[in-house]
Scaffold this motif. Structure first.
Motif, short mmCIF file in Angstrom:
data_model
loop_
_atom_site.label_atom_id
_atom_site.label_comp_id
_atom_site.label_asym_id
_atom_site.label_seq_id
_atom_site.Cartn_x
_atom_site.Cartn_y
_atom_site.Cartn_z
N SER A 668 0.83 -1.20 0.00
CA SER A 668 0.00 0.00 0.00
C SER A 668 0.87 1.26 0.00
N SER A 669 1.97 1.23 0.74
CA SER A 669 2.89 2.37 0.75
C SER A 669 3.48 2.59 -0.63
N PHE A 670 3.90 1.50 -1.29
CA PHE A 670 4.47 1.62 -2.63
C PHE A 670 3.46 2.19 -3.61
N ASN A 671 2.22 1.66 -3.57
CA ASN A 671 1.20 2.16 -4.48
C ASN A 671 0.89 3.63 -4.20
N GLY A 672 0.88 4.00 -2.92
CA GLY A 672 0.64 5.40 -2.59
C GLY A 672 1.75 6.30 -3.07
N LEU A 673 3.00 5.85 -2.93
CA LEU A 673 4.14 6.66 -3.37
C LEU A 673 4.11 6.86 -4.88
#
Length: 855
Positions: A668-673
């Motif tokens: 989720s962090s990667f997709n948000g970034l």
């Protein structure tokens, strides 16, 4: 053993007192012959002495963490469970005084000028061979001498880069143990080490007044632009690709200098130019910085099996000799047999005495040298005269004649007699020692250093730093670190340092306003597309595993409602020994747990979580120059062999839930970034399109699996709950309806609602929008294949009547709709690949234009 901790006791010894050199009579960098600490080390020792032992240990650990996060040591093709060489960066740098550095810089630039003139003669008039200063057999027996390159020389000289491996003998004199003229020889590793080291020790670096690398790199960057011949030149760094051991160095350097990282398949020649294949057609390249073996760069005129460069490159290079640096064929200068002839060549070509000599070495193609070596084999090491560059730390050491049996000795003599022109004999010169930080101790470790020279606007200039590596003192004839132990090299300055500059933050006069980087190679678009697919596949698989394990853990009574869970797990386990095709109610919760563990890592299915995460990390490695530092750090959790990955493969059902939550948070962090930070250019389009296509496929597959054939009423309710969890839409459904899940309402939310980012219609609409914005090579009256396919999929979903579908007893319409999606979505993926990823020829209407490079 004395430790740094003991130095913190009142009245305890200093850091210098803790350092002991034992078992060697060689040169020590820290202490002079009288035992006194050399003056230029005192500032560093004083700075370190101000820290408590725990702080030094913590800083060493932070450097290790930075190295891991950067990915210096990762080999994407290595077995993650095998014991591979580890790249280590020591807290203690190698320190060089300003006076010694001035001499070294002068001596190294002299050698660069000498090799530049030597190569110009060998590939030009060949006067040196006619005059007997260079044996013709040495040149013509070396497969690095490329006859088709005769006459292809830049008027400014064949060299723009030179590197030399140096070791200091017991007499305190530096000697060259290897030369590197073929490629950049690991320059990116030096920059990565420096960035990682100064991120932790920046205060010490400033305190000792060490020279930074950025100013030198900025001059190099400007010189490459000037060499290319126009402002905002399109400069490509040509790499063999991710399979090569130096790929990290190439990718890091390309990003640092703002170059285009390309492979041979990304380029093609036409007329007198080289072009980059992009989504918009062919874009002209102004300069190629070569990081590939010259013999493999053109299959038409050199090795027919070598496709590391485009076919016809030498033909273009003849018309434009400034196109490729270093010049193709420059690897000849790496022949170790040249060492004994360099003093005479320096006088002949430069009119100067050679300042920095090679280690004692004899070329065994010379009869007199061969006789001398055969009479004095003990104490000599026999090596190949030409080995190429190779990754620092993996050089071949050769055979020490004094350490072999009598039979092997005779075979070695016969080999020297037959193949002497390709061999050299060298003395073991030993290496100086310097303090290294190990645990809580300072220990003496022998080392050698690779220094780098580049042609800038003021001629050749030596970079004020280098790559130091631990070597085996018993066989110190190569820069080889068996344990991957490296050091940063700090050059001290007597002058006030200029204001700090960094190529990560260019000055305004060196930058250009550019709203979007639209130039994307077809290969990079392919990698970004699969990065999106793998990230979404991993997310879906982890949600499926978490949903299954939560049901097992939370159900203390009968295991009713697990039929859908089991069918979803079986759907991912394609191994016939693992999955059956029957549909039955599960009577044993352990069956679900076992299948979850199979789906994590034990099954042979290509869709296991471990295989998916391995693919995710590998493809992210290929496009790391397109990802932000934070995004790369987030994905580093999924590196094969990482502690989280090892724990995932070994976890039981209980521990697995916690690990899955951590993994989902990271994704989720990667997709948000990427969603918040990535420019909406063509690269973003393919990344997002891959994610949307994978999500559409997974959702269609789950609906078909859960509701075809129709389950009974009780199981249908549990299956609807599972589907809402998999699609991360449970809260959305509850906020809308305040009802238990009903098929018609769930299908409306997950199939038709184009405002729901988890709905199938949303995915298809997003793919259609991306395809409309991409450059289209076909300007006919009919739609391209990919556009036709997405239009058919989107239309069928938009026309679906979910109320009628839900009322059908046999769900035939739902089955037809989902099977159509599952059949056409792979066809769509293949059509996108054919359209954009396999650009082998440009179509006639595509303009051949210059690249407007990224800042």
């Amino acid at each position: 053993m004395n430790t740094i901790a003991s130095a913190r006791r009142e009245g305890g010894p200093s850091l210098a007192d803790l350092y002991r050199v034992t078992g060697t009579s060689g040169y020590d960098e820290l202490r002079a012959a009288d035992g006194a600490v050399r003056a230029y080390w005192q500032a560093l020792l004083s700075g370190l002495g101000d820290f408590p032992a725990a702080e030094l240990t913590a800083r060493a650990a932070r450097i290790d963490r930075r190295v891991r996060e950067t990915g210096v040591a990762y080999d994407m093709f290595a077995d993650p469970n095998a014991a591979t060489q580890k790249w280590q960066l020591d807290l203690m740098p190698i320190v060089l005084s300003s006076a010694e550095w001035r001499w070294l810089a002068t001596a190294l630039t002299q050698r660069a000028r000498l090799f530049d003139a030597l190569l110009a003669d060998v590939y030009g008039s060949q006067k040196l061979m006619r005059d007997g200063l260079v044996p013709p057999e040495l040149v013509f027996s070396d497969n690095a001498f490329l006859r088709p390159c005769q006459g292809i020389l830049d008027k400014a000289g064949p060299l723009r880069f030179y590197a030399a491996d140096l070791a200091r003998g017991a007499d305190g004199q530096w000697r060259v143990i290897d030369n590197h003229l073929e490629t950049l020889a690991g320059l990116g590793f030096v920059l990565a080490n420096r960035v990682a080291h100064t991120h932790v020790t920046g205060d010490l670096f400033k305190q000792v007044n060490a020279v930074r690398l950025a100013a030198h790199c900025q001059r190099l960057q400007n010189a490459l632009t000037a060499h290319a011949g126009r402002d905002n030149a399109a400069i490509a760094l040509l790499t063999p690709g991710p399979h090569h051991e130096d790929y990290f160095s190439h990718a890091y350097l390309a990003r640092y200098l703002g170059l285009l990282l390309v492979e041979g398949s990304d380029l093609r020649t036409r007329g007198s130019h080289v072009y980059l294949k992009t989504l918009e057609g062919l874009k002209e390249i102004d300069l190629i910085v070569r990081c590939v073996d010259g013999r493999q760069i053109d299959p038409l005129e050199l090795d027919p099996a070598g496709f590391m460069g485009p076919a016809g490159l030498l033909r273009v290079n003849r018309e434009n000799p400034r196109l490729v640096v270093n010049a193709v064929g420059s690897a000849l200068g790496q022949n170790r047999g040249l060492g004994q002839y360099l003093p005479a060549l320096a006088k002949q070509l430069l009119g100067e005495d050679l300042l920095l000599s090679d280690a004692p070495r004899w070329w065994l193609g010379d009869p007199a040298a061969r006789r001398h070596v055969l009479d004095n084999l003990d104490g000599l090491v026999i090596r190949a005269a030409q080995e190429g560059t190779g990754r620092p730390g993996q050089a071949a050491l050769g055979r020490a004649a004094g350490e072999i049996s009598a039979a092997e000795r005779e075979r070695l003599k016969a080999e020297i007699a037959l193949h002497g022109a390709g061999l050299v004999a060298e003395e073991k010169i030993g290496c100086s020692t310097a303090p290294a930080f190990e645990g809580e101790s300072l220990v003496a470790r022998p080392f050698a250093v690779r220094f780098f020279v580049a042609h800038t606007g003021n001629g050749f200039e030596t970079m004020p730093g280098g790559l130091a590596m631990t070597v085996d003192p018993a066989r110190a004839v190569a820069l080889s670190a068996p344990d991957g132990h490296t050091r940063d090299v700090w050059v001290l300055s007597d002058a006030q340092q200029a204001p700090h500059v960094s190529l990560w933050r260019p000055k305004l006069e060196n930058a250009r306003v550019e709203r979007s980087q639209r130039v994307v190679q077809s290969r990079v678009a392919d990698d970004l597309y699969w990065l999106g697919r793998y990230s979404e596949r991993a997310d879906w698989t982890m949600r499926m595993l978490r949903g299954a394990l939560r049901r097992v853990a939370e159900d203390s009574g009968p295991v009713d409602g697990l039929g859908g869970v089991r069918r979803c797990l079986d759907m991912r386990l394609t191994d016939p020994e693992m999955a059956d095709t029957g549909v039955r109610r599960i009577s044993d919760a352990g069956d679900v747990e076992s299948r979850c563990l199979d789906l994590v890592a034990r099954a042979r299915s290509p869709r296991t979580l471990a295989r998916t995460l391995e693919g995710l990390y590998q493809v992210s490695y290929l496009v790391r120059d397109r990802l932000s530092h934070e995004a790369w750090q987030t994905l580093s959790r999924f590196r094969p062999g990482d502690p989280w990955m090892r724990a995932l493969s070994a976890a039981g059902p209980g521990a697995l839930l916690d690990l899955l939550d951590e993994g989902l948070a990271a994704l989720s962090s990667f997709n948000g970034l990427t969603h918040e930070n990535m420019t909406r250019n063509y690269g973003w389009s393919f990344l997002d399109m891959g994610r949307r296509l994978e999500r559409a496929y997974n959702l269609s597959e789950a609906i078909l699996t859960l509701f075809i054939p129709p389950p009974d009423a009780e199981e249908e309710t549990s299956s609807l709950l599972l589907l809402l969890e998999l699609a991360d839409s449970f809260i959305t459904y509850r906020s809308r309806y305040r009802l238990d899940p009903m098929l018609a309402l769930v299908l409306d939310l997950l199939l038709l609602d184009e405002a729901n980012p988890r709905a199938l219609a949303y995915q298809l609409a997003a793919i259609s929008k991306h395809l409309e914005a991409l450059p289209d090579a076909r300007h006919g009256v009919s739609l391209a294949e990919d556009r036709r396919l997405i239009l058919s999929l989107l239309t069928s979903i938009r026309l679906a009547d979910v109320m009628a579908i839900a009322e059908e007893a046999d769900r035939a319409t739902l089955e037809r709709l989902m099977r159509e999606q599952l059949q056409v979505l792979p066809e769509l993926s293949n059509a996108v690949g054919r359209h954009y990823f396999n650009l082998t020829e440009e179509t006639p209407h595509r303009a051949l234009t210059r690249i407007e490079p990224r800042p």
